[in-house]
Design a protein around this motif. Structure first.
Motif, PDB file in Angstrom:
ATOM      1  N   TYR A   1      37.991  49.465 -19.216  1.00  0.00           N
ATOM      2  CA  TYR A   1      38.065  49.316 -17.760  1.00  0.00           C
ATOM      3  C   TYR A   1      36.777  48.705 -17.198  1.00  0.00           C
TER       4      TYR A   1
ATOM      5  N   GLY B   1      36.545  44.981 -18.093  1.00  0.00           N
ATOM      6  CA  GLY B   1      37.521  44.231 -17.302  1.00  0.00           C
ATOM      7  C   GLY B   1      37.116  44.134 -15.845  1.00  0.00           C
ATOM      8  N   ARG B   2      36.640  45.238 -15.311  1.00  0.00           N
ATOM      9  CA  ARG B   2      36.263  45.259 -13.892  1.00  0.00           C
ATOM     10  C   ARG B   2      35.051  44.360 -13.649  1.00  0.00           C
TER      11      ARG B   2
ATOM     12  N   ALA C   1      36.509  40.807 -13.821  1.00  0.00           N
ATOM     13  CA  ALA C   1      37.521  40.425 -12.824  1.00  0.00           C
ATOM     14  C   ALA C   1      37.027  40.557 -11.389  1.00  0.00           C
ATOM     15  N   ILE C   2      36.146  41.501 -11.141  1.00  0.00           N
ATOM     16  CA  ILE C   2      35.712  41.731  -9.759  1.00  0.00           C
ATOM     17  C   ILE C   2      34.355  41.079  -9.487  1.00  0.00           C
TER      18      ILE C   2
ATOM     19  N   ALA D   1      40.877  39.006 -15.940  1.00  0.00           N
ATOM     20  CA  ALA D   1      40.812  40.002 -17.002  1.00  0.00           C
ATOM     21  C   ALA D   1      42.039  40.896 -16.971  1.00  0.00           C
ATOM     22  N   THR D   2      42.502  41.280 -18.167  1.00  0.00           N
ATOM     23  CA  THR D   2      43.562  42.285 -18.265  1.00  0.00           C
ATOM     24  C   THR D   2      43.097  43.358 -19.242  1.00  0.00           C
ATOM     25  N   MET D   3      43.541  44.581 -18.999  1.00  0.00           N
ATOM     26  CA  MET D   3      43.224  45.671 -19.925  1.00  0.00           C
ATOM     27  C   MET D   3      44.514  46.437 -20.199  1.00  0.00           C
ATOM     28  N   ILE D   4      44.831  46.569 -21.490  1.00  0.00           N
ATOM     29  CA  ILE D   4      46.013  47.315 -21.926  1.00  0.00           C
ATOM     30  C   ILE D   4      45.512  48.522 -22.700  1.00  0.00           C
ATOM     31  N   GLN D   5      46.096  49.669 -22.414  1.00  0.00           N
ATOM     32  CA  GLN D   5      45.645  50.875 -23.111  1.00  0.00           C
ATOM     33  C   GLN D   5      46.758  51.400 -24.015  1.00  0.00           C
TER      34      GLN D   5
ATOM     35  N   PHE E   1      47.611  54.987 -26.297  1.00  0.00           N
ATOM     36  CA  PHE E   1      47.163  56.339 -26.635  1.00  0.00           C
ATOM     37  C   PHE E   1      48.378  57.183 -26.980  1.00  0.00           C
TER      38      PHE E   1
ATOM     39  N   PRO F   1      49.088  39.357 -21.851  1.00  0.00           N
ATOM     40  CA  PRO F   1      47.933  40.260 -21.800  1.00  0.00           C
ATOM     41  C   PRO F   1      47.602  40.962 -23.112  1.00  0.00           C
ATOM     42  N   TYR F   2      48.368  40.688 -24.172  1.00  0.00           N
ATOM     43  CA  TYR F   2      48.117  41.360 -25.443  1.00  0.00           C
ATOM     44  C   TYR F   2      47.200  40.507 -26.307  1.00  0.00           C
TER      45      TYR F   2
ATOM     46  N   ALA G   1      39.328  43.828  -3.210  1.00  0.00           N
ATOM     47  CA  ALA G   1      39.759  43.463  -4.565  1.00  0.00           C
ATOM     48  C   ALA G   1      39.432  44.608  -5.503  1.00  0.00           C
TER      49      ALA G   1
ATOM     50  N   PHE H   1      40.167  46.528  -9.570  1.00  0.00           N
ATOM     51  CA  PHE H   1      40.641  46.417 -10.964  1.00  0.00           C
ATOM     52  C   PHE H   1      41.389  47.716 -11.239  1.00  0.00           C
TER      53      PHE H   1
ATOM     54  N   THR I   1      54.807  57.714 -24.049  1.00  0.00           N
ATOM     55  CA  THR I   1      53.677  56.854 -23.665  1.00  0.00           C
ATOM     56  C   THR I   1      53.950  55.380 -23.977  1.00  0.00           C
TER      57      THR I   1
ATOM     58  N   GLU J   1      56.385  50.798 -18.767  1.00  0.00           N
ATOM     59  CA  GLU J   1      55.109  51.430 -19.129  1.00  0.00           C
ATOM     60  C   GLU J   1      53.979  50.416 -19.160  1.00  0.00           C
TER      61      GLU J   1
ATOM     62  N   HIS K   1      50.744  50.726 -16.845  1.00  0.00           N
ATOM     63  CA  HIS K   1      49.446  51.073 -17.440  1.00  0.00           C
ATOM     64  C   HIS K   1      48.532  49.880 -17.673  1.00  0.00           C
ATOM     65  N   MET K   2      48.981  48.685 -17.304  1.00  0.00           N
ATOM     66  CA  MET K   2      48.117  47.507 -17.470  1.00  0.00           C
ATOM     67  C   MET K   2      47.174  47.409 -16.269  1.00  0.00           C
ATOM     68  N   THR K   3      45.916  47.130 -16.559  1.00  0.00           N
ATOM     69  CA  THR K   3      44.924  47.046 -15.491  1.00  0.00           C
ATOM     70  C   THR K   3      44.552  45.587 -15.270  1.00  0.00           C
ATOM     71  N   GLU K   4      44.523  45.206 -14.013  1.00  0.00           N
ATOM     72  CA  GLU K   4      44.268  43.812 -13.653  1.00  0.00           C
ATOM     73  C   GLU K   4      43.715  43.785 -12.230  1.00  0.00           C
ATOM     74  N   ARG K   5      43.244  42.620 -11.844  1.00  0.00           N
ATOM     75  CA  ARG K   5      42.734  42.474 -10.473  1.00  0.00           C
ATOM     76  C   ARG K   5      43.896  42.564  -9.473  1.00  0.00           C
TER      77      ARG K   5
ATOM     78  N   ARG L   1      56.184  38.111 -19.221  1.00  0.00           N
ATOM     79  CA  ARG L   1      54.856  37.615 -19.622  1.00  0.00           C
ATOM     80  C   ARG L   1      54.776  37.428 -21.130  1.00  0.00           C
TER      81      ARG L   1
END
Lengths: 148, 389
Positions: free
Chosen positions: A21, A24-25, A28-29, A35-39, A41, A64-65, B12, B14, B124, B179, B183-187, B294
């Motif tokens: 995070y 990415g932040r 991207a910011i 930026a993309t972040m995939i988690q 768990f 995004p992968y 903006a 993230f 998950t 999911e 759970h994907m993080t982006e701007r 995507r």
């Protein structure tokens, strides 16, 4: 820069996803990039295998992968065994010195072994090992601008 | 009208698709959420629970999903904008109350962050197996709207749209994340309140005397009133007349239920939204939605590099489905390829619209991960080969 793929692996509770995070932040910011972040768990709150995939790019990111990361941070032996074969030729591998024994280390990689947990303990809080790792990542790569 | 600035966290960020959904709901004016938190939707209500006390909203963690899906409807009749949030197992439990919201024309939003199923399945990990359930899950006939974001930004934007459509047509609107998008993080850019358009509730502004709660306007949507305003209304899941009183006869059923179906069917051109890329002159068209739209892009780009004429149609409204556009495309397209994280759901709609005029190929995936783009690429290329034969 076009597309940089980063993978972080470790145990749930080590701050793997928070690390992803933060990268990415920052990109991207504050860095004006995409930026993309995939988690990923397991259902457990602590201790399960955990990973984050980050893509940083100067262009919008459709997919995004990650397939062949050029930078990898591993904080558990399991993550090393499972993920290090995915690293791109000549990639950067950063491992937690006391938690990962890099058996059969690939010769093409640039490898850094960081005693992040010990540094974090010396700083007074073991759980900030991921932040120590982030600091080191920023120092040895140009993935985000050093000063924001 | 414009959004209430108190709820809009402009700037903006993230953030992931779940948090973006929560911000979208708050920006849209939602001030009541009831839910029974479930992975992978938990982050939506976590953020709601954190943000609501600061802006005068109410979040209740209910005893289960059945109670959650009815509590929001009480809140709506009390004058709030409301939503509930769940994943597959909870979505199944909510089906009866989606029907109740459709029958009583209660504007509300149901968020389903899809995971692998059936049953508790893969908590998950992703799936897109609730798409037909979204259309047909509750018994009886009714029109429905279901939206499919493919990014955190769109999760924010389409949550606002879901609330607006719910008010405009007085129906439950379903926001179908998966999911990965959750759970994907982006701007995500949250615009200032004055740039966010909000559809207000269609309250009755005429006299109380002679007011009919279910007498529809020309667009087939009746006006609403609020509990406590003295209209003494009757709201029931039974088939009812324009006053809202139960009338269990075939003519009353025909009048009411036909309108519930028609208010979406006959307004579908205004509701349907999709994106097209290079479909004009395409031999092969990929039809996709959510995260799969995507994942398909690297496959499409690779096929194009090798000379295949591939177009892409991405569903934003899964329901109503863009049947007319698929029929038009089937006039010149030789093959539709439909990748989805299920064993064939929205592809049935494509097949129905194409009606045998051209080939339709599935790229099925049972869930637990996204497709490997190579599988989508291989299907595209196999279509191309058979075409050249």
């Amino acid at each position: 820069m076009t597309r940089t793929e980063i993978k972080i692996g470790g145990f749930g509770g080590q701050g793997v996803i928070l690390s992803g995070y933060i990268i990415g932040r920052a990109a991207a910011i504050y860095d004006g990039k995409h930026a993309t972040m995939i988690q990923a768990f397991g259902p457990e709150a602590r201790g399960s295998a955990c990973s984050a995939q980050i893509v940083v790019s100067s262009e919008p990111i459709a997919y995004p992968y990650i397939t062949t990361p050029s930078i990898m941070i591993v904080m558990s032996q399991e993550a090393y065994t499972k993920f290090s074969p995915e690293l791109a030729e000549g990639g950067i591998l950063i491992t937690e010195e006391e938690l990962v024994k890099p058996h059969n280390l690939r010769k093409d990689l640039t490898h850094f072994s960081i005693p992040a947990t010990r540094f974090a303990e010396e700083l007074g809080r073991k759980m900030v090992l991921n932040i120590v790792m982030m600091g080191f990542l920023t120092a040895v790569t140009d993935i985000v601008a050093g000063a924001i | 009208m414009k959004a209430d600035p108190k709820g809009v966290m402009a700037g903006a960020f993230f953030i992931d698709g779940d948090h973006a959904c929560a911000e979208g709901a708050i920006a849209a004016g939602c001030r009541f959420v009831a839910g029974y938190p479930i992975t992978p939707s938990t982050e939506v209500v976590e953020r709601i629970a954190e943000r609501f006390p600061l802006i005068g909203g109410m979040f209740i963690q209910m005893e289960d999903e059945i109670a959650s899906s009815i509590a929001i409807q009480g809140a709506v009749w009390g004058g709030k904008k409301a939503m509930t949030v769940t994943s597959g197992p909870g979505f199944s439990l909510m089906m009866e109350h989606i029907g109740l919201a459709a029958m009583t024309e209660t504007p509300c939003v149901f968020v389903d962050v899809q995971r692998g199923g059936p049953s508790t399945g893969l908590p998950t990990l992703p799936g897109q197996g609730d798409m037909m359930q979204a259309r047909w899950g509750s018994h009886g006939d009714y029109g429905i709207i279901a939206l499919c974001p493919n990014s955190p930004q769109e999760s924010f934007d389409l949550t606002i749209k879901a609330f607006n459509l719910a008010e405009q047509y007085r129906i439950p609107v379903l926001l179908m994340l998966d999911e990965c998008v959750g759970h994907m993080t982006e701007r995500v850019v949250v615009p200032p309140a004055e740039e966010i358009e909000i559809t207000p509730r269609r309250y009755w502004e005429g006299p109380k005397e002679g007011f009919l709660l279910f007498k529809a306007a020309p667009d087939r949507v009746p006006p609403m009133v609020k509990a406590g305003d003295g209209f003494n209304v009757h709201v029931t899941g039974l088939t009812h007349d324009e006053r809202g009183y139960p009338v269990m006869t075939a003519p009353a059923q025909e009048k009411l239920v036909r309108r519930l179906v028609d208010k979406i069917r006959l307004n579908s051109e205004a509701i349907i939204e999709y994106r097209e890329d290079q479909t004009a002159g395409a031999d092969i068209v990929i039809v996709s939605y959510g995260i799969t739209s995507r994942v398909a892009i690297p496959a499409i780009e690779q096929a194009r590099r090798e000379g295949a004429k591939v177009g892409h149609l991405r569903l934003i409204t899964a329901w109503p489905f863009p049947a007319k556009r698929i029929r038009e495309l089937s006039g010149h397209v030789s093959c539709f390829v439909v990748p989805e994280i299920n064993y064939g759901q929205m592809v049935r709609e494509v097949e129905r619209c194409v009606a045998g005029r051209t080939r339709v190929e599935r790229v099925s995936h049972g869930g637990g991960s996204v497709h490997n783009p190579k599988d989508i690429y291989a299907k595209i290329m196999s279509c191309g080969k058979e075409e050249r034969r």
